[in-house]
Structure formats: C-alpha cells, structure tokens
Scaffold this active site. Sequence first.
Site, PDB file in Angstrom:
ATOM      1  N   LYS A 173      -7.520   1.242   9.070  1.00  0.00           N
ATOM      2  CA  LYS A 173      -7.442   2.188   8.336  1.00  0.00           C
ATOM      3  C   LYS A 173      -6.672   0.982   7.177  1.00  0.00           C
ATOM      4  O   LYS A 173      -5.246   1.040   7.177  1.00  0.00           O
ATOM      5  CB  LYS A 173      -6.603   3.081   8.630  1.00  0.00           C
ATOM      6  CG  LYS A 173      -6.804   4.371   7.603  1.00  0.00           C
ATOM      7  CD  LYS A 173      -5.435   5.190   7.147  1.00  0.00           C
ATOM      8  CE  LYS A 173      -4.331   4.510   6.383  1.00  0.00           C
ATOM      9  NZ  LYS A 173      -4.427   4.254   5.019  1.00  0.00           N
ATOM     10  N   GLY A 227       3.568  -2.470   7.113  1.00  0.00           N
ATOM     11  CA  GLY A 227       3.950  -1.552   5.881  1.00  0.00           C
ATOM     12  C   GLY A 227       5.659  -1.470   6.144  1.00  0.00           C
ATOM     13  O   GLY A 227       6.153  -2.104   6.393  1.00  0.00           O
ATOM     14  N   GLU A 249       4.917  -4.740  11.222  1.00  0.00           N
ATOM     15  CA  GLU A 249       5.094  -6.008  10.485  1.00  0.00           C
ATOM     16  C   GLU A 249       5.878  -5.044   9.333  1.00  0.00           C
ATOM     17  O   GLU A 249       5.120  -4.517   8.669  1.00  0.00           O
ATOM     18  CB  GLU A 249       4.201  -6.668  10.171  1.00  0.00           C
ATOM     19  CG  GLU A 249       3.454  -7.692  11.315  1.00  0.00           C
ATOM     20  CD  GLU A 249       4.539  -8.854  11.429  1.00  0.00           C
ATOM     21  OE1 GLU A 249       5.411  -9.108  10.626  1.00  0.00           O
ATOM     22  OE2 GLU A 249       4.198  -9.581  12.548  1.00  0.00           O
ATOM     23  N   CYS A 283       6.471  -9.402   1.545  1.00  0.00           N
ATOM     24  CA  CYS A 283       7.611  -9.217   2.706  1.00  0.00           C
ATOM     25  C   CYS A 283       8.420 -10.461   2.813  1.00  0.00           C
ATOM     26  O   CYS A 283       9.674 -10.235   3.191  1.00  0.00           O
ATOM     27  CB  CYS A 283       6.871  -8.731   3.848  1.00  0.00           C
ATOM     28  SG  CYS A 283       5.699  -9.967   4.661  1.00  0.00           S
ATOM     29  N   GLU A 384      14.872  -3.270  -0.338  1.00  0.00           N
ATOM     30  CA  GLU A 384      13.650  -4.072  -0.521  1.00  0.00           C
ATOM     31  C   GLU A 384      12.851  -3.465  -1.982  1.00  0.00           C
ATOM     32  O   GLU A 384      12.454  -2.209  -1.723  1.00  0.00           O
ATOM     33  CB  GLU A 384      12.466  -4.250   0.395  1.00  0.00           C
ATOM     34  CG  GLU A 384      11.505  -4.816   0.470  1.00  0.00           C
ATOM     35  CD  GLU A 384      10.162  -4.867   1.304  1.00  0.00           C
ATOM     36  OE1 GLU A 384      10.076  -3.632   1.835  1.00  0.00           O
ATOM     37  OE2 GLU A 384       9.788  -5.768   1.829  1.00  0.00           O
TER      38      GLU A 384
HETATM   39  P1  NAP Z   1       3.347   1.912   3.534  1.00  0.00           P
HETATM   40  O1  NAP Z   1       3.646   2.825   2.446  1.00  0.00           O
HETATM   41  O2  NAP Z   1       4.047   1.696   4.773  1.00  0.00           O
HETATM   42  O3  NAP Z   1       1.820   1.881   3.971  1.00  0.00           O
HETATM   43  C1  NAP Z   1       1.363   1.023   4.965  1.00  0.00           C
HETATM   44  C2  NAP Z   1       0.071   1.846   5.439  1.00  0.00           C
HETATM   45  O4  NAP Z   1       0.557   2.820   6.269  1.00  0.00           O
HETATM   46  C3  NAP Z   1      -1.159   2.559   4.504  1.00  0.00           C
HETATM   47  O5  NAP Z   1      -2.112   2.114   5.068  1.00  0.00           O
HETATM   48  C4  NAP Z   1      -0.474   3.880   4.458  1.00  0.00           C
HETATM   49  O6  NAP Z   1      -1.636   4.790   4.078  1.00  0.00           O
HETATM   50  C5  NAP Z   1      -0.257   4.255   5.873  1.00  0.00           C
HETATM   51  N1  NAP Z   1       0.338   5.263   6.188  1.00  0.00           N
HETATM   52  C6  NAP Z   1       1.535   6.012   5.296  1.00  0.00           C
HETATM   53  N2  NAP Z   1       1.911   7.161   5.890  1.00  0.00           N
HETATM   54  C7  NAP Z   1       1.204   6.965   7.220  1.00  0.00           C
HETATM   55  C8  NAP Z   1       1.722   7.864   8.353  1.00  0.00           C
HETATM   56  N3  NAP Z   1       2.825   8.922   8.181  1.00  0.00           N
HETATM   57  N4  NAP Z   1       0.963   7.807   9.402  1.00  0.00           N
HETATM   58  C9  NAP Z   1       0.111   6.665   9.435  1.00  0.00           C
HETATM   59  N5  NAP Z   1      -0.191   6.010   8.364  1.00  0.00           N
HETATM   60  C10 NAP Z   1       0.611   5.968   7.409  1.00  0.00           C
HETATM   61  O7  NAP Z   1       3.589   0.463   3.127  1.00  0.00           O
HETATM   62  P2  NAP Z   1       2.862  -0.280   1.699  1.00  0.00           P
HETATM   63  O8  NAP Z   1       3.750   0.312   0.739  1.00  0.00           O
HETATM   64  O9  NAP Z   1       1.638   0.009   1.498  1.00  0.00           O
HETATM   65  O10 NAP Z   1       3.420  -1.849   1.698  1.00  0.00           O
HETATM   66  C11 NAP Z   1       4.438  -2.389   1.733  1.00  0.00           C
HETATM   67  C12 NAP Z   1       5.326  -2.487   2.537  1.00  0.00           C
HETATM   68  O11 NAP Z   1       4.719  -3.452   3.673  1.00  0.00           O
HETATM   69  C13 NAP Z   1       6.761  -3.406   2.517  1.00  0.00           C
HETATM   70  O12 NAP Z   1       7.817  -2.681   2.738  1.00  0.00           O
HETATM   71  C14 NAP Z   1       6.394  -4.739   2.760  1.00  0.00           C
HETATM   72  O13 NAP Z   1       7.533  -5.452   3.064  1.00  0.00           O
HETATM   73  C15 NAP Z   1       5.649  -4.512   4.216  1.00  0.00           C
HETATM   74  N6  NAP Z   1       4.814  -5.679   4.449  1.00  0.00           N
HETATM   75  C16 NAP Z   1       5.279  -6.377   5.637  1.00  0.00           C
HETATM   76  C17 NAP Z   1       4.519  -7.539   6.036  1.00  0.00           C
HETATM   77  C18 NAP Z   1       4.903  -8.177   7.023  1.00  0.00           C
HETATM   78  O14 NAP Z   1       4.078  -9.032   7.569  1.00  0.00           O
HETATM   79  N7  NAP Z   1       5.975  -8.070   7.729  1.00  0.00           N
HETATM   80  C19 NAP Z   1       3.224  -7.916   5.277  1.00  0.00           C
HETATM   81  C20 NAP Z   1       3.027  -7.182   4.025  1.00  0.00           C
HETATM   82  C21 NAP Z   1       3.804  -5.915   3.810  1.00  0.00           C
HETATM   83  P3  NAP Z   1      -1.500   5.417   2.460  1.00  0.00           P
HETATM   84  O15 NAP Z   1      -2.453   4.429   1.746  1.00  0.00           O
HETATM   85  O16 NAP Z   1      -1.926   6.466   2.482  1.00  0.00           O
HETATM   86  O17 NAP Z   1      -0.191   5.492   1.934  1.00  0.00           O
END
Ligand code: NAP
Length: 490
Positions: A173, A227, A249, A283, A384
């Site tokens: 997803k 995320g 991650e 990230c 962040e």
């Molecule tokens: P996010 O808001 O946490 O969303 C990530 C994914 O989770 C999306 O597909 C989102 O769907 C889904 N999601 C949201 N709420 C959910 C729930 N309650 N249950 C299941 N799935 C859910 O993160 P983001 O804003 O897309 O990405 C940015 C973050 O990712 C930053 O914190 C960044 O540091 C981190 N990141 C980490 C790495 C690593 O390797 N450590 C790499 C890249 C990014 P929706 O599309 O509906 O929101």
Amino acid sequence: MVEYPNLFIGGEWVAPRDGGLLESIDPATGKPWASVAFGGPADIDRAVEAARKAFGSWSRKPGHERAALLRRFADLYEKTAPDLARLETRDNGRAFRESRADVGSHVTGYHWYASLADKFSGRTIPIDDQVHAFTTRRPIGVVGAITPWNVPLMAALWKLGPALATGCTVVLKPAEQTPVTSLELGKLFAQAGFPPGVVNIVPGWGKGGAGERLAAHPDVNKVAFTGEGATAKAILRTGGDTLKRFTFELGGKAPHIIFADANLDQALNAATGSAWALCGQSCALGSRVLVQRPIYQRVVDEFVRRSARVRVGAPLLETTHMGPQAHAEQLAKTLDYVAIGKRDGAELVAGGKRLTEGELACGYFIAPTVFANVSNQMRVAREEIFGPVAALIPFDDEDEALAIANDSHYGLTAGLWTQDVGRALRVSSRIEAGMIWVNTYRYIRWSTPYGGVKASGWGRENGVESLDAYLDTHTTIISKTGQFADPFAN
Ligand code: NAP
C-alpha cells in the site's frame, strides 16, 4: 491526465470494490496530473486472500527459480528506469537528477537479492550423541508493505526484495500522495512472470482505510512500514492484537558533525548536499549540522553562499537541483518550522521563504534554508521538519559534540568529519545511530544494513540482515536412538 483506474490484485488489474478514483497532484504545479484507483478494506481483504493463496507454491519454489524471476524483473526495471524516474518526479516533485540516480540504483539491488534467494540456510547444532539438531529457515508468510511519499519506489523495493527472495508474498500500500510508480511496478512483476498473487498493489488511505486494514488483517503475518513514528504507533495499536511481526523505518534528526580538523571543502559538499537532498524530505537528512567553534562562522558563511547556488525549479528539468515540497501540507509544515525557529531565537541566515516567482507560482517551492546559532534545545533541532532546513549548532570539543548528537529521541543516521583516525573511531563508536558515516554521507547500498535505533525504528532493511525480518527459524531435533525412557517406570 494519466489514468491508473485499477488495482493490481491476484495478477489482474481490477477496479476498486470499496474505493474509487483519486487525483494525484503534481507538486510543481499544484494541479492534478494522474487519476489513480484507490482501494478500501474490501480490496485489502481480497489482496490478502490472493497473497495467501500464492504463498503456498511461491514459498516452496526452489530459491534459484525465485532468483531467476527477480533477475528478469531487474532487467525489465532497468529498461524502464528513466520513465519510472520521470513518473516519480511528477508524483513527488523530487528533482529528476536525484530520481534518476535513485531509481537506477535498484537494478543492482535486485540482482543482489536474486543472488541471496537460494543462500539462506539453517545450521546444525551439536548437542550430544543422542540427537541430531538442526534449524531451517522458512518465509514468514504474507507481508503488508506500507510506504511513504518521499521515496515511494525505494521504500517499496527495499521491502519487496527481501520478501520475494525469501519466499514471502506481498500486499503493497503506497502513500496516497504518490501511488503511481508503485502501480508501475505491478506491470513489471507481471511481465517478468511472477505468479499471480505474489505481489499485489493497493493504493488507498492509511488511517481508516486500506493501510489500517492491512495492519489489522489477521492473515497478514508481518507489516513492513516506512513512515512517521506516530503512524508506527497507530499501526502497532491496530495490528498488535494479531501478534504479527513489525519492522519500522521511521524518522531521523541526524547529527552531521564537522570537527575543525576536517577536510572542510569535502565536509561542506556533504553537509549542504545532505541538508537539502530530496528537498529536505529524507529520513537520512543531515539536518543538525554540529560545527566545532573555530570553523563555525566559516561554515555558516559557506552554507549561506552555497544556498544561493541551489537551482530551485521545475523538477523535470535536468538543470534543477531542488524541486518543490511533495505536497501542500509539507510546505505549510516547513514554513511553520521557519516561524518556530525564529520565535525560539535561532538566526535565519538564508531562505525561509516560499518561492512564487514565474513558473514557481502555483507549486510548493521553498528556498534552501539555514538557521545559525541554534541550540539543541530548540524545536528546529529536536523535531523532524522534513523540509530543506539546516540547523547549524556550535560545539567546543568531542564530548560536547557527542552529548549534543545523542541528545535526540531519534537515532537513524549520523555523519562525522575529521582527519584524526582515533577520533573517528572514538566518536563513531559512541554515536547512537543505526548508520554512521565517517568522511562521507548518505552512502547507502543494498548490501549494508540500514535502519534506526531509539525512536527511528525496529529492524533493518538492506544487507543480508534484511532477510531475517522475512524468515522464521524452525528447530528440529531428531533422536538417533528412538529411545524415550518411561517417566513413570518406577
Ligand atoms: P506517514 O504519514 O507515516 O505515512 C506512511 C504510510 O502510512 C502512508 O502510506 C500512509 O497512508 C500510511 N498510514 C497512515 N496512517 C496509517 C494507519 N493508521 N494505519 C496504516 N497505515 C497508515 O509518513 P509519510 O509522511 O508518508 O513519510 C514521511 C516519514 O517517513 C518521515 O518521518 C520520514 O523520516 C520517514 N521515512 C523513513 C525512512 C527510513 O528508511 N527510515 C525512509 C523514508 C521516510 P496515507 O497515504 O493515507 O497517509
């Protein structure tokens, strides 16, 4: 408008059952550029069913056959990589030159995972001459992969590689803002000849929708998530009841430490490059730049000078260094943090403004931003931001640098620049981060484990270690004598 009216489930392109169509916005123009199928819980249910059905024969397939399919996928992916990079740039605004480099790098990764598909094995355990004990490693089952918008392809491929090499099946997803390239992967997996149901792709909402259902689904054995930490906690609450496995991650607030004895030019290349990479939406961003006092002002001046050289603009242009923020909320968030930084007393020395001139008028562009005289207690140093904002923090000596570096609830990546080998070893061994770079930065490869400590995550992606998250270990003990004493004989 490009149209993606279907989800990829069980090897077929099918219309959503309880979703619909949503528009994906081009962040460079603020206008929709693609219309994409969005699934809901019922679509996740049938995707999980397809993945479960496929798991039996896929998990039993000899490793070298899975490897052959992964190699075929890599070859097809290589041919289409420039197009995928263009699509990724349309979807999330990342400068094409960055997308091209990132998207292209995964070809090697898939050949590498193919090479591992028949190489994970158990071991024999010497106990005594009564029994023969050994372990076998089996794929965990159906994996729910949930990915973010900043690196949609990379985050998906980092999960699919080890999952498919070990014999798991996957329901992916992608984030609602950037579903296009994930759906493109479906075409390639089908073309490569992966059996129906081994890979399923269902864009949809996270909270209250497809993502939540995937986390909660009792027939999903593991969730691999990239995320935000807050979302990871929500996923744990939703999925915890089923006792499935999780890898996370999550975010980072990396310290990038520059000692006075560093090769300053190289350090500045890395520090500015990594502070503004992906328009700040990485990230691994080196967003806390810790600088030893004797060179602090020089580093501030160089950050300011180099920020003026960054070409912010239409992300598809070859000449553009930095595109827009990936969506309107992220732009608003970054601008909020600029205000917070100023309010907290940090000195804004470059950027901090939305860019709206000419062709940038409707997009989500922001200038590379630099705060000087930041203390590690300020919110711009603790939270962040996920925008192109560098916080420059002075320090006096090694102990202070380490104290500041580790004074963060994050622990994903860290960098340090020094020409003193002893210091490199001392400091790197004490930094609380899953990935530490010395005299380089953001050097990420398939073969090196990547992931966080503290609030930056659970588990590792990449490296042979990534396979562990997709395998269970089973222990078998066979008696050599077949004798079992009657416990109630006397
Ligand atoms: P996010 O808001 O946490 O969303 C990530 C994914 O989770 C999306 O597909 C989102 O769907 C889904 N999601 C949201 N709420 C959910 C729930 N309650 N249950 C299941 N799935 C859910 O993160 P983001 O804003 O897309 O990405 C940015 C973050 O990712 C930053 O914190 C960044 O540091 C981190 N990141 C980490 C790495 C690593 O390797 N450590 C790499 C890249 C990014 P929706 O599309 O509906 O929101």
